[in-house]
Design an enzyme around this catalytic site. Structure first.
Site, PDB file in Angstrom:
ATOM      1  N   LYS A 194       0.765  -0.953  -0.061  1.00 54.41           N
ATOM      2  CA  LYS A 194      -0.151  -0.184  -0.108  1.00 54.41           C
ATOM      3  C   LYS A 194       0.803   1.526  -0.048  1.00 54.41           C
ATOM      4  O   LYS A 194       1.582   1.542   0.903  1.00 54.41           O
ATOM      5  CB  LYS A 194      -0.966   0.091   0.838  1.00 54.41           C
ATOM      6  CG  LYS A 194      -2.029   0.908   0.680  1.00 54.41           C
ATOM      7  CD  LYS A 194      -2.758   1.484   2.400  1.00 54.41           C
ATOM      8  CE  LYS A 194      -1.828   2.541   2.814  1.00 54.41           C
ATOM      9  NZ  LYS A 194      -1.942   4.202   2.457  1.00 54.41           N
ATOM     10  N   GLY A 245       7.047   4.718   8.211  1.00 53.96           N
ATOM     11  CA  GLY A 245       6.164   5.696   8.416  1.00 53.96           C
ATOM     12  C   GLY A 245       6.608   6.887  10.204  1.00 53.96           C
ATOM     13  O   GLY A 245       7.279   5.890   9.905  1.00 53.96           O
ATOM     14  N   GLU A 267       9.643   0.956  10.266  1.00 57.50           N
ATOM     15  CA  GLU A 267      11.196   2.138   9.708  1.00 57.50           C
ATOM     16  C   GLU A 267      10.686   3.377  10.324  1.00 57.50           C
ATOM     17  O   GLU A 267       9.564   3.865   9.470  1.00 57.50           O
ATOM     18  CB  GLU A 267      11.771   1.569   8.834  1.00 57.50           C
ATOM     19  CG  GLU A 267      13.202   2.046   8.291  1.00 57.50           C
ATOM     20  CD  GLU A 267      12.910   3.631   8.276  1.00 57.50           C
ATOM     21  OE1 GLU A 267      12.943   4.735   8.812  1.00 57.50           O
ATOM     22  OE2 GLU A 267      12.735   3.876   6.347  1.00 57.50           O
ATOM     23  N   CYS A 301      13.441  10.586   7.081  1.00 55.71           N
ATOM     24  CA  CYS A 301      13.861   9.359   7.796  1.00 55.71           C
ATOM     25  C   CYS A 301      14.686  10.195   8.901  1.00 55.71           C
ATOM     26  O   CYS A 301      14.981  10.056  10.325  1.00 55.71           O
ATOM     27  CB  CYS A 301      12.757   8.468   8.340  1.00 55.71           C
ATOM     28  SG  CYS A 301      13.808   7.130   7.252  1.00 55.71           S
ATOM     29  N   GLU A 398      10.450  15.187  15.804  1.00 51.31           N
ATOM     30  CA  GLU A 398      10.744  14.645  14.498  1.00 51.31           C
ATOM     31  C   GLU A 398       9.940  15.569  13.134  1.00 51.31           C
ATOM     32  O   GLU A 398       8.663  16.372  13.253  1.00 51.31           O
ATOM     33  CB  GLU A 398       9.901  14.280  13.586  1.00 51.31           C
ATOM     34  CG  GLU A 398      11.201  13.064  12.072  1.00 51.31           C
ATOM     35  CD  GLU A 398      10.758  11.812  11.760  1.00 51.31           C
ATOM     36  OE1 GLU A 398       9.004  11.602  12.007  1.00 51.31           O
ATOM     37  OE2 GLU A 398      11.705  10.800  11.252  1.00 51.31           O
TER      38      GLU A 398
HETATM   39  P1  NDP Z   1       1.656   7.709   8.549  1.00 48.04           P
HETATM   40  O1  NDP Z   1       3.211   7.237   9.766  1.00 48.04           O
HETATM   41  O2  NDP Z   1       0.471   8.117   8.787  1.00 48.04           O
HETATM   42  O3  NDP Z   1       2.072   6.967   6.949  1.00 48.04           O
HETATM   43  C1  NDP Z   1       3.062   5.667   6.646  1.00 48.04           C
HETATM   44  C2  NDP Z   1       1.781   4.976   5.754  1.00 48.04           C
HETATM   45  O4  NDP Z   1       1.049   3.697   6.683  1.00 48.04           O
HETATM   46  C3  NDP Z   1       1.183   5.495   4.324  1.00 48.04           C
HETATM   47  O5  NDP Z   1       1.522   4.819   3.633  1.00 48.04           O
HETATM   48  C4  NDP Z   1      -0.120   5.540   5.364  1.00 48.04           C
HETATM   49  O6  NDP Z   1      -1.667   5.631   4.912  1.00 48.04           O
HETATM   50  C5  NDP Z   1      -0.262   4.343   6.755  1.00 48.04           C
HETATM   51  N1  NDP Z   1      -0.857   4.428   7.567  1.00 48.04           N
HETATM   52  C6  NDP Z   1      -1.941   4.963   8.268  1.00 48.04           C
HETATM   53  N2  NDP Z   1      -2.556   4.808   9.388  1.00 48.04           N
HETATM   54  C7  NDP Z   1      -2.193   3.640   9.946  1.00 48.04           C
HETATM   55  C8  NDP Z   1      -2.886   2.628  10.315  1.00 48.04           C
HETATM   56  N3  NDP Z   1      -3.799   3.379  11.356  1.00 48.04           N
HETATM   57  N4  NDP Z   1      -2.874   1.395   9.707  1.00 48.04           N
HETATM   58  C9  NDP Z   1      -2.172   0.816   8.824  1.00 48.04           C
HETATM   59  N5  NDP Z   1      -1.228   1.952   7.884  1.00 48.04           N
HETATM   60  C10 NDP Z   1      -1.448   3.440   8.202  1.00 48.04           C
HETATM   61  O7  NDP Z   1       2.917   8.932   8.297  1.00 48.04           O
HETATM   62  P2  NDP Z   1       2.338  10.546   7.842  1.00 48.04           P
HETATM   63  O8  NDP Z   1       1.957  10.285   6.019  1.00 48.04           O
HETATM   64  O9  NDP Z   1       0.546  10.530   8.845  1.00 48.04           O
HETATM   65  O10 NDP Z   1       3.314  11.226   8.350  1.00 48.04           O
HETATM   66  C11 NDP Z   1       2.887  11.898  10.020  1.00 48.04           C
HETATM   67  C12 NDP Z   1       4.819  12.107  10.394  1.00 48.04           C
HETATM   68  O11 NDP Z   1       4.938  10.656  10.255  1.00 48.04           O
HETATM   69  C13 NDP Z   1       4.925  13.192   9.459  1.00 48.04           C
HETATM   70  O12 NDP Z   1       5.160  14.037   9.845  1.00 48.04           O
HETATM   71  C14 NDP Z   1       6.989  12.360   9.661  1.00 48.04           C
HETATM   72  O13 NDP Z   1       7.609  12.934  11.054  1.00 48.04           O
HETATM   73  C15 NDP Z   1       6.778  11.086  10.082  1.00 48.04           C
HETATM   74  N6  NDP Z   1       7.081  10.326   8.617  1.00 48.04           N
HETATM   75  C16 NDP Z   1       7.950   9.326   8.846  1.00 48.04           C
HETATM   76  C17 NDP Z   1       8.583   9.103   7.899  1.00 48.04           C
HETATM   77  C18 NDP Z   1       9.513   7.538   7.926  1.00 48.04           C
HETATM   78  O14 NDP Z   1       9.841   7.880   6.930  1.00 48.04           O
HETATM   79  N7  NDP Z   1      10.025   7.426   9.122  1.00 48.04           N
HETATM   80  C19 NDP Z   1       7.577   8.761   6.729  1.00 48.04           C
HETATM   81  C20 NDP Z   1       6.602   9.424   6.590  1.00 48.04           C
HETATM   82  C21 NDP Z   1       6.306  10.286   7.725  1.00 48.04           C
HETATM   83  P3  NDP Z   1      -1.811   7.010   4.084  1.00 48.04           P
HETATM   84  O15 NDP Z   1      -0.616   8.058   3.171  1.00 48.04           O
HETATM   85  O16 NDP Z   1      -2.829   6.997   3.548  1.00 48.04           O
HETATM   86  O17 NDP Z   1      -2.113   7.872   5.499  1.00 48.04           O
END
Ligand code: NDP
Length: 488
Positions: A194, A245, A267, A301, A398
């Site tokens: 996804k 994420g 991660e 990240c 972050e």
């Molecule tokens: P999320 O953790 O929400 O998103 C990462 C992925 O998980 C996306 O595909 C998201 O879908 C999906 N997701 C969201 N909620 C759920 C759930 N309950 N169960 C399973 N999968 C889920 O990150 P955000 O995009 O909301 O970003 C928020 C913050 O996270 C950022 O500001 C940053 O600080 C951090 N971040 C860190 C990352 C990293 O590489 N470590 C990458 C991205 C964000 P969808 O996009 O549809 O919400």
């Protein structure tokens, strides 16, 4: 005299020395109006859709399917069905498909790079020179291991797990897809992936690569949607979840999977310390600081978002850094000269603005170079905060944007103590000319990756991952294939 020389004789002297626009053409990308889900080698439509936009001007790009729980279960069933035959293929056959994918990605790299920048907002020179070559390299690398598992893990019997559910973020959409899919397939698993809600388009284009490579149907399935689709994948009948994420969602997934027997790798976020000693090559370090935090608008990240400068060189470092920041070109991601592109989404922009306001309120001093931001789209100027205390939110949380916090230290011990004073532990950087000090620091820094005299370098052969709230499990290298294998 040639024509060329004669013409150049008459060329006018430029009125000023700013760069002329150098827009990359978007003609190479052919978007569909509407995308479904890629399941079992075919496209299936969904009941609901959402619009994906370009953060550079908020223009709509395409309608994308919102996968329901039943859609996700269908994709997992297709992956399960494909698993039997795929896992029984000789490794050399699986390798053949991975090599094909790598080759096609390399051949279509310009198309992918343009689409990545359009949908995600990152500068074209980064998607072209970093994301695409690395994505192809991951497939090449894991293709090489597919028929050598008995050498990779000697005296252990390595078997694939089954179906892997993979959830990826929006900061490196295609690269994260490659990090997840390549080792899973090499190890003999099938996958349901996804992509993030804001950046689904390169994953959807990747389905065409899968078709071109003649990968057996069901080996790779792509389901688009929001967080609820990700949650449905976590709940579904998969054997493993690989998630990249936010720490918050990672923790929720871990809680949900506890006791289920499903494997999990996470991660998550980071707040990396980039540590600059007074014996470093100063100009090189300043480049590393800039690359560490402004690369990909700081949506990284492992970004070096906390800069620790040895007190004796604090002033020259900050001065050089500010001067260098004035030369960063912020603007259209599709301009080949752009250094800092668009912020990925309105939500992310609001988060950055909120944390920057908190930094000012807590008493830090802000600097932003003069730059004209485009009127439409999501933008944030490169920012540096000085006078930052360890307790400030901008030094703890972050931000995931182009915002750097500068702190100081006097001794190596103090640097280590301050650098480790974070719930995260993903990466760190050390700038010094002393090899012994690099090793001393690397031993003590609680971070999965420690870069020395460089920053944000990635290689498919090198494991990447975190400690503490940055998650567990590794991606890249042999370590990255292990979580997709059963050794019992
Ligand atoms: P999320 O953790 O929400 O998103 C990462 C992925 O998980 C996306 O595909 C998201 O879908 C999906 N997701 C969201 N909620 C759920 C759930 N309950 N169960 C399973 N999968 C889920 O990150 P955000 O995009 O909301 O970003 C928020 C913050 O996270 C950022 O500001 C940053 O600080 C951090 N971040 C860190 C990352 C990293 O590489 N470590 C990458 C991205 C964000 P969808 O996009 O549809 O919400």
């Amino acid at each position: 005299m040639t024509d060329l020389e004669r013409r150049s004789d008459r060329s006018p002297v430029p009125a000023d020395w700013t760069y002329a626009p150098a827009p990359e053409s978007t003609d190479i990308v052919r978007l569909q109006e509407r995308y479904g889900l890629y399941v079992g080698g075919t496209w299936i439509d969904t009941k609901e859709h959402f619009t994906t936009i370009s953060p550079r001007d908020e223009s709509p790009l395409a309608e994308v399917g919102q996968a329901s729980e039943a859609d996700v279960q269908g994709a997992v069933a297709a992956a399960r069905e494909a698993f039997g035959a795929w896992s029984k293929l000789p490794g050399s056959e699986r390798a053949k498909y991975l090599f094909r994918i790598a080759r096609i990605l390399a051949e279509r790299s310009r198309e992918f790079a343009v689409l990545e920048s359009l949908n995600g907002g990152k500068p074209i020179k980064e998607s072209r020179d970093v994301d695409l070559p690395l994505a192809a390299a991951h497939f090449f690398y894991y293709a090489g291991w597919a028929d050598k598992l008995e050498y990779a893990y000697p005296n252990r019997s390595a078997k694939p797990l089954g179906v892997a559910g993979q959830i990826i973020p929006w900061n490196f959409p295609l690269l994260m897809l490659a990090w997840k899919i390549a080792p899973a397939l090499a190890a003999g698993n099938t996958v349901v992936l996804k992509p993030a809600e804001t950046t689904p388009l390169t994953a959807l284009l990747f389905c065409d690569v899968v078709r071109q490579a003649e990968l057996p149907p069901g080996v790779v399935n792509i389901v688009t949607g929001d967080g609820s689709t990700g949650a449905a994948l976590v709940e579904s009948d998969v054997d493993k979840i690989a998630f990249t994420g936010s720490t918050e969602v990672g923790k929720a997934i871990q809680r949900r999977l506890a006791g289920t027997g499903k494997k999990l790798t996470l991660e998550l976020g980071g707040k990396a310390a980039n540590i600059v000693f007074d014996d470093c090559a100063l100009d090189q370090a300043v480049e590393g600081i800039v690359n560490g935090i402004y690369f990909n608008q700081g949506h990284v990240c492992c970004a070096g978002s906390r800069l620790f400068v040895q007190e004796s060189i604090y002033e020259p470092v900050v001065e050089k850094l500010k001067k260098r920041m004035t030369t960063l070109r912020v603007g259209d991601p599709l301009d080949k000269n752009t250094d800092v592109g668009a912020i990925n989404s309105r939500m992310q922009l609001e988060k950055i603005e909120e944390l920057v306001a908190a930094g000012k309120e807590e008493g830090a001093e802000i600097y932003q170079p003069p730059c004209r931001l485009p009127e439409k789209g999501y933008w944030f100027a490169p920012t540096v905060f000085t006078n930052v205390a360890q307790s400030y939110r901008i030094a703890q949380e972050e931000i995931f944007g182009p915002v750097l916090s500068v702190l100081t230290f006097r001794t190596p011990d103090e640097a280590v103590e301050k650098a480790n004073n974070t719930p995260y532990g993903l990466s760190a950087g050390v700038w010094t000319e002393k090899g012994s000090r690099i090793l001393w620091m690397a031993e003590r820094l609680r971070a999965g990756v420690v870069w020395a005299n460089t920053f944000n370098r990635f290689d498919p052969t090198s494991p990447f991952g975190g400690y503490k709230e940055s998650g567990f499990g590794r991606e890249g290298g042999l370590h990255g294939m292990e979580p997709y294998l059963d050794f019992s």
